[in-house]
Design a protein around this motif. Sequence first.
Motif, PDB file in Angstrom:
ATOM      1  N   VAL A  61      -4.646  11.910  37.075  1.00 25.01           N
ATOM      2  CA  VAL A  61      -5.021  13.150  37.752  1.00 25.01           C
ATOM      3  C   VAL A  61      -4.758  14.268  36.759  1.00 25.01           C
ATOM      4  CG1 VAL A  61      -4.476  14.756  39.618  1.00 25.01           C
ATOM      5  CG2 VAL A  61      -4.517  12.288  40.066  1.00 25.01           C
ATOM      6  N   VAL A  62      -5.742  15.114  36.558  1.00 27.63           N
ATOM      7  CA  VAL A  62      -5.600  16.243  35.642  1.00 27.63           C
ATOM      8  C   VAL A  62      -5.822  17.523  36.435  1.00 27.63           C
ATOM      9  CG1 VAL A  62      -6.516  17.408  33.591  1.00 27.63           C
ATOM     10  CG2 VAL A  62      -6.386  14.905  33.648  1.00 27.63           C
ATOM     11  N   GLY A  63      -4.890  18.452  36.289  1.00 26.14           N
ATOM     12  CA  GLY A  63      -5.030  19.750  36.938  1.00 26.14           C
ATOM     13  C   GLY A  63      -6.177  20.526  36.331  1.00 26.14           C
ATOM     14  N   LEU A  64      -7.002  21.079  37.185  1.00 25.74           N
ATOM     15  CA  LEU A  64      -8.146  21.863  36.738  1.00 25.74           C
ATOM     16  C   LEU A  64      -7.842  23.334  36.977  1.00 25.74           C
ATOM     17  CD1 LEU A  64     -10.904  21.303  35.502  1.00 25.74           C
ATOM     18  CD2 LEU A  64     -11.852  21.331  37.809  1.00 25.74           C
ATOM     19  N   PRO A  65      -7.484  24.058  35.904  1.00 22.33           N
ATOM     20  CA  PRO A  65      -7.138  25.477  36.056  1.00 22.33           C
ATOM     21  C   PRO A  65      -8.393  26.324  36.257  1.00 22.33           C
ATOM     22  CG  PRO A  65      -6.996  24.841  33.757  1.00 22.33           C
ATOM     23  CD  PRO A  65      -7.354  23.603  34.529  1.00 22.33           C
ATOM     24  N   ALA A  79      -9.147  21.841  29.675  1.00 20.68           N
ATOM     25  CA  ALA A  79      -8.579  20.805  30.544  1.00 20.68           C
ATOM     26  C   ALA A  79      -9.614  19.715  30.811  1.00 20.68           C
ATOM     27  CB  ALA A  79      -8.087  21.414  31.852  1.00 20.68           C
ATOM     28  N   GLN A  80     -10.870  20.091  30.979  1.00 22.54           N
ATOM     29  CA  GLN A  80     -11.925  19.098  31.176  1.00 22.54           C
ATOM     30  C   GLN A  80     -12.080  18.216  29.941  1.00 22.54           C
ATOM     31  OE1 GLN A  80     -14.970  21.945  32.316  1.00 22.54           O
ATOM     32  NE2 GLN A  80     -14.965  21.140  34.420  1.00 22.54           N
ATOM     33  N   ARG A  81     -12.025  18.814  28.772  1.00 19.69           N
ATOM     34  CA  ARG A  81     -12.100  18.024  27.533  1.00 19.69           C
ATOM     35  C   ARG A  81     -10.920  17.079  27.423  1.00 19.69           C
ATOM     36  NH1 ARG A  81     -13.249  22.183  22.951  1.00 19.69           N
ATOM     37  NH2 ARG A  81     -11.949  20.721  21.831  1.00 19.69           N
ATOM     38  N   PHE A  82      -9.731  17.554  27.797  1.00 18.84           N
ATOM     39  CA  PHE A  82      -8.543  16.720  27.796  1.00 18.84           C
ATOM     40  C   PHE A  82      -8.737  15.516  28.734  1.00 18.84           C
ATOM     41  CE2 PHE A  82      -4.481  15.736  29.933  1.00 18.84           C
ATOM     42  CZ  PHE A  82      -3.754  15.259  28.852  1.00 18.84           C
ATOM     43  N   GLY A  83      -9.237  15.759  29.937  1.00 15.23           N
ATOM     44  CA  GLY A  83      -9.487  14.678  30.889  1.00 15.23           C
ATOM     45  C   GLY A  83     -10.515  13.682  30.375  1.00 15.23           C
ATOM     46  N   GLU A  84     -11.567  14.188  29.755  1.00 13.48           N
ATOM     47  CA  GLU A  84     -12.590  13.310  29.185  1.00 13.48           C
ATOM     48  C   GLU A  84     -12.002  12.443  28.075  1.00 13.48           C
ATOM     49  OE1 GLU A  84     -15.488  16.207  28.040  1.00 13.48           O
ATOM     50  OE2 GLU A  84     -16.169  16.502  30.119  1.00 13.48           O
ATOM     51  N   ARG A  85     -11.136  13.042  27.285  1.00 12.35           N
ATOM     52  CA  ARG A  85     -10.493  12.298  26.196  1.00 12.35           C
ATOM     53  C   ARG A  85      -9.557  11.212  26.755  1.00 12.35           C
ATOM     54  NH1 ARG A  85      -7.355  14.968  21.029  1.00 12.35           N
ATOM     55  NH2 ARG A  85      -7.219  13.040  19.859  1.00 12.35           N
ATOM     56  N   TYR A  95      -9.223  11.875  37.868  1.00  3.32           N
ATOM     57  CA  TYR A  95      -9.531  12.708  39.021  1.00  3.32           C
ATOM     58  C   TYR A  95      -8.990  14.102  38.755  1.00  3.32           C
ATOM     59  CZ  TYR A  95     -10.625   8.313  41.218  1.00  3.32           C
ATOM     60  OH  TYR A  95     -11.185   7.097  41.492  1.00  3.32           O
ATOM     61  N   TRP A  96      -9.688  15.097  39.286  1.00  2.44           N
ATOM     62  CA  TRP A  96      -9.295  16.488  39.091  1.00  2.44           C
ATOM     63  C   TRP A  96      -8.564  16.993  40.325  1.00  2.44           C
ATOM     64  CZ3 TRP A  96     -10.107  17.144  34.206  1.00  2.44           C
ATOM     65  CH2 TRP A  96     -11.222  16.573  33.590  1.00  2.44           C
ATOM     66  N   PHE A 136      -2.720  16.363  45.373  1.00  2.00           N
ATOM     67  CA  PHE A 136      -3.773  15.354  45.280  1.00  2.00           C
ATOM     68  C   PHE A 136      -3.525  14.245  46.300  1.00  2.00           C
ATOM     69  CE2 PHE A 136      -5.523  11.433  43.515  1.00  2.00           C
ATOM     70  CZ  PHE A 136      -6.819  11.801  43.215  1.00  2.00           C
ATOM     71  N   PHE A 137      -2.277  13.737  46.345  1.00  2.00           N
ATOM     72  CA  PHE A 137      -1.937  12.696  47.317  1.00  2.00           C
ATOM     73  C   PHE A 137      -2.193  13.165  48.751  1.00  2.00           C
ATOM     74  CE2 PHE A 137       1.462  10.484  44.470  1.00  2.00           C
ATOM     75  CZ  PHE A 137       0.488   9.673  43.907  1.00  2.00           C
ATOM     76  N   ASP A 138      -1.962  14.437  48.982  1.00  2.00           N
ATOM     77  CA  ASP A 138      -2.116  14.983  50.328  1.00  2.00           C
ATOM     78  C   ASP A 138      -3.567  15.332  50.662  1.00  2.00           C
ATOM     79  OD1 ASP A 138       0.614  14.687  50.615  1.00  2.00           O
ATOM     80  OD2 ASP A 138       1.064  16.793  50.228  1.00  2.00           O
ATOM     81  N   GLY A 139      -4.500  14.959  49.788  1.00  2.00           N
ATOM     82  CA  GLY A 139      -5.920  15.131  50.079  1.00  2.00           C
ATOM     83  C   GLY A 139      -6.635  16.176  49.264  1.00  2.00           C
ATOM     84  N   GLY A 140      -5.986  16.782  48.290  1.00  2.14           N
ATOM     85  CA  GLY A 140      -6.594  17.853  47.513  1.00  2.14           C
ATOM     86  C   GLY A 140      -7.336  17.366  46.292  1.00  2.14           C
ATOM     87  N   ARG A 141      -8.407  16.631  46.500  1.00  2.00           N
ATOM     88  CA  ARG A 141      -9.182  16.111  45.377  1.00  2.00           C
ATOM     89  C   ARG A 141     -10.312  17.073  45.029  1.00  2.00           C
ATOM     90  NH1 ARG A 141      -7.251  12.301  48.522  1.00  2.00           N
ATOM     91  NH2 ARG A 141      -6.220  10.538  47.567  1.00  2.00           N
ATOM     92  N   ALA A 142     -10.626  17.142  43.737  1.00  2.00           N
ATOM     93  CA  ALA A 142     -11.702  18.026  43.284  1.00  2.00           C
ATOM     94  C   ALA A 142     -12.676  17.276  42.396  1.00  2.00           C
ATOM     95  CB  ALA A 142     -11.107  19.230  42.549  1.00  2.00           C
ATOM     96  N   GLY A 143     -13.059  16.056  42.791  1.00  2.00           N
ATOM     97  CA  GLY A 143     -14.007  15.275  42.006  1.00  2.00           C
ATOM     98  C   GLY A 143     -13.315  14.354  41.042  1.00  2.00           C
TER      99      GLY A 143
END
Length: 151
Positions: A61-65, A79-85, A95-96, A136-143
């Motif tokens: 899970v990566v935080g999306l600022p 942050a997106q590049r970090f997640g892709e890497r 997951y974001w 995130f565990f509590d349902g806060g998914r962003a894709g």
Amino acid sequence: MREPCGGVLAFDFGEVRIGVAQGETQIGIAHPLATVTGNSNAQKFERIAALVAQWQPQYFVVGLPVHADGTPHELTRLAQRFGERLQRRFALPVYWADERFSSLYAEELLHQARVFGKKHKQVLDQVAAQALLQWFFDGGRAGGLDGTAET
């Protein structure tokens, strides 16, 4: 996209420090784990690889600022590049999680725990990662980013 399950490592990405938290989907509780630093991305990813080897996560899970109004800014792209890497290097889904208020929440938790000064700075990013993973565990998914899903 199906619900993720298993162990997870979460990252509160920053250009200087990356907070890391760990959790398990079945119990849904996040724990602060580490703060990754280094003089280069290669050094940071070496430290992350050691954490991946130790904790054997099933996904990340990566935080999306984003700005308070939800619009992206420069750190969003990084942050997106970090997640892709992460996804490419470890072949695990990413997951974001919206991290708009994770640092403020972490600050408040540390204040309540009376953690100040040098110790505060050392754990702030970890606790921010813990906050976003718990959200995130509590349902806060962003894709997600699993090689097929669009972000």
